[in-house]
Design a protein around this motif. Structure first.
Motif, mmCIF file in Angstrom:
data_model
loop_
_atom_site.group_PDB
_atom_site.id
_atom_site.type_symbol
_atom_site.label_atom_id
_atom_site.label_comp_id
_atom_site.label_asym_id
_atom_site.label_seq_id
_atom_site.Cartn_x
_atom_site.Cartn_y
_atom_site.Cartn_z
ATOM 1 N N PRO A 64 0.827 -1.214 0.000
ATOM 2 C CA PRO A 64 0.000 0.000 0.000
ATOM 3 C C PRO A 64 0.858 1.259 0.000
ATOM 4 O O PRO A 64 1.935 1.293 0.613
ATOM 5 C CB PRO A 64 -0.798 -0.114 1.308
ATOM 6 N N ASP A 87 0.073 4.037 1.447
ATOM 7 C CA ASP A 87 0.015 4.532 2.816
ATOM 8 C C ASP A 87 0.180 3.351 3.775
ATOM 9 O O ASP A 87 -0.688 2.475 3.842
ATOM 10 C CB ASP A 87 -1.327 5.225 3.061
ATOM 11 N N ALA A 147 -0.356 3.049 6.747
ATOM 12 C CA ALA A 147 -1.458 2.948 7.705
ATOM 13 C C ALA A 147 -2.605 2.096 7.171
ATOM 14 O O ALA A 147 -3.442 1.630 7.945
ATOM 15 C CB ALA A 147 -1.969 4.342 8.070
ATOM 16 N N LEU A 148 -2.630 1.875 5.839
ATOM 17 C CA LEU A 148 -3.713 1.097 5.240
ATOM 18 C C LEU A 148 -3.366 -0.388 5.078
ATOM 19 O O LEU A 148 -4.141 -1.129 4.464
ATOM 20 C CB LEU A 148 -4.080 1.694 3.878
ATOM 21 N N THR A 186 -6.169 -2.554 6.411
ATOM 22 C CA THR A 186 -7.334 -2.525 5.513
ATOM 23 C C THR A 186 -7.085 -3.405 4.296
ATOM 24 O O THR A 186 -7.956 -4.170 3.859
ATOM 25 C CB THR A 186 -7.610 -1.079 5.054
ATOM 26 N N ALA A 187 -5.868 -3.326 3.731
ATOM 27 C CA ALA A 187 -5.517 -4.148 2.581
ATOM 28 C C ALA A 187 -5.533 -5.630 2.956
ATOM 29 O O ALA A 187 -6.010 -6.474 2.190
ATOM 30 C CB ALA A 187 -4.137 -3.752 2.056
ATOM 31 N N HIS A 246 6.110 -3.141 4.437
ATOM 32 C CA HIS A 246 4.659 -2.963 4.318
ATOM 33 C C HIS A 246 4.105 -3.854 3.220
ATOM 34 O O HIS A 246 3.032 -3.563 2.674
ATOM 35 C CB HIS A 246 4.335 -1.495 4.043
ATOM 36 N N LEU A 254 -9.472 -3.845 -3.547
ATOM 37 C CA LEU A 254 -8.596 -2.804 -3.025
ATOM 38 C C LEU A 254 -9.073 -1.426 -3.473
ATOM 39 O O LEU A 254 -9.050 -0.454 -2.696
ATOM 40 C CB LEU A 254 -7.155 -3.035 -3.504
ATOM 41 N N ALA A 271 -11.996 -0.433 -1.471
ATOM 42 C CA ALA A 271 -11.605 -0.060 -0.110
ATOM 43 C C ALA A 271 -10.738 1.192 -0.094
ATOM 44 O O ALA A 271 -10.293 1.629 0.977
ATOM 45 C CB ALA A 271 -10.844 -1.214 0.539
ATOM 46 N N ASP A 272 -10.541 1.791 -1.268
ATOM 47 C CA ASP A 272 -9.736 3.000 -1.421
ATOM 48 C C ASP A 272 -8.306 2.809 -0.930
ATOM 49 O O ASP A 272 -7.736 3.672 -0.265
ATOM 50 C CB ASP A 272 -10.389 4.175 -0.689
ATOM 51 N N VAL A 273 -7.739 1.637 -1.269
ATOM 52 C CA VAL A 273 -6.345 1.343 -0.926
ATOM 53 C C VAL A 273 -5.510 1.464 -2.197
ATOM 54 O O VAL A 273 -5.638 0.655 -3.120
ATOM 55 C CB VAL A 273 -6.187 -0.079 -0.340
ATOM 56 N N ARG A 274 -4.700 2.512 -2.251
ATOM 57 C CA ARG A 274 -3.795 2.675 -3.384
ATOM 58 C C ARG A 274 -2.493 1.931 -3.099
ATOM 59 O O ARG A 274 -2.062 1.838 -1.939
ATOM 60 C CB ARG A 274 -3.513 4.163 -3.636
#
Length: 318
Positions: A236, A238, A240-241, A244-245, A263, A282, A285-288
């Motif tokens: 990811p 970010d 922090a995500l 979520t990923a 990460h 992904l 879930a707005d995970v770039r």
């Protein structure tokens, strides 16, 4: 033309109470690279020594160019070149003098040996050091000269026993280029190596030996499937995500992803369709991501999975 440039069947070699080879089969077609992998002491060098007529098998047979390595050893030696783990060069002589000496031993004649030496020095980019004794060469230069020495007689088969040990990554790449040039010209190569990326980059087929036995063989892609199918790895943008990923990956695949470090997340997938589903999850879930790859396991994973399993079996039955 024989079907195989070299072929060994059921090779057994014992040293006292130690069995170095316990029925090994090896073969390669003309113009290909066979990578032979295995831990230290697995029997790789012993197999090369038998194929190169430097040792006799206790059992089994081996041929090079259709000629038996025991009964027709002299003919086999005319067909092969060998670069061993240690240098076979005379360090008091210059590079050209080493190559000319080998050429004369191969009955090339003075003029023929000199011409071949100059040709190989130019090919391996050693002409600038031609007047210097080999003792002044760097490690990479000595390895290049070792390889050149094995090619003086224009061999049909070249045995390279861990040729890139001690070379830095740049010199290793040079060696790989030279090996590719050899096979493009029709030479067959048997390569033993402990660098898994080297086997992956060069070998058309791989044989894995452990405790003197063949425990796996096939193309690099076939062996990679031994430890499972494809996997998706992603990172990811970010950090922090990452959680979520990970949840999205588990929801799509039904498996919790591995988190090998940094990460990065990795999870096995059933194929391309699952990878596309994962990409859509992904996005929803707005995970770039900065990295997203679908790949087979690495050859390192294959090697450790095979030799680890072999070692455990050996210990349980010992």
């Amino acid at each position: 033309m024989t079907e195989y440039a070299f072929a060994a069947r059921g090779l057994v070699k014992r040293f006292g109470k130690t069995t170095a080879l316990a029925g090994v089969d090896l073969s390669a077609r003309p113009g290909s690279v066979l990578g032979v992998l295995g831990p230290n002491g697995a029997g790789k060098t012993t197999a090369i020594r038998i194929l190169a007529t430097l040792a006799r098998p206790d059992e089994g047979t081996a041929t090079v160019g259709g000629h038996d390595v025991v009964r027709e050893a002299a003919r086999v030696r005319r067909l092969i070149g060998l670069t061993g783990q240690g240098s076979m060069l005379d360090e008091e002589l210059t590079g050209p003098a080493n190559l000319v000496l080998i050429g004369r031993l191969l009955d090339l004649g003075k003029a023929g040996a000199t011409d071949r030496a100059h040709e190989l020095l130019e090919r391996f980019e050693l002409t600038e050091a031609a007047r210097r004794p080999v003792s002044t060469y760097s490690g990479g230069m000595k390895r290049r000269l070792d390889l050149a020495a094995s090619l003086v007689g224009r061999p049909h088969v070249v045995f390279l026993d861990e040729p890139s040990v001690g070379l830095d990554p740049g010199k290793r790449e040079e060696l790989w280029r030279m090996v590719r040039e050899l096979t493009a010209e029709g030479t067959t190569v048997l390569l033993t190596t402990q660098y898994l990326e080297e086997a992956d980059a060069l070998a058309d087929a791989i044989t894995v030996i452990d405790h003197g036995r063949v425990i796996a063989d096939g193309t690099p892609a076939e062996l990679k499937r031994v430890v499972g199918g494809q996997a998706v790895s992603l990172r990811p943008t970010d950090p922090a995500l990452v959680p979520t990923a990970a949840l999205a990956m588990e929801r799509v695949t039904g498996r919790a992803p591995d988190h090998p470090g940094g990460h990065t997340l990795t999870v096995p997938v059933d194929g391309d369709d699952t990878a596309w589903e994962l990409a859509r999850a992904l996005r929803e879930a707005d995970v770039r991501v900065t990295e997203f790859s679908l790949h087979l396991p690495s050859l390192d994973e294959v090697f450790f999975a095979l030799t680890g399993a072999s070692r455990k079996t050996h210990e349980e039955t010992a």
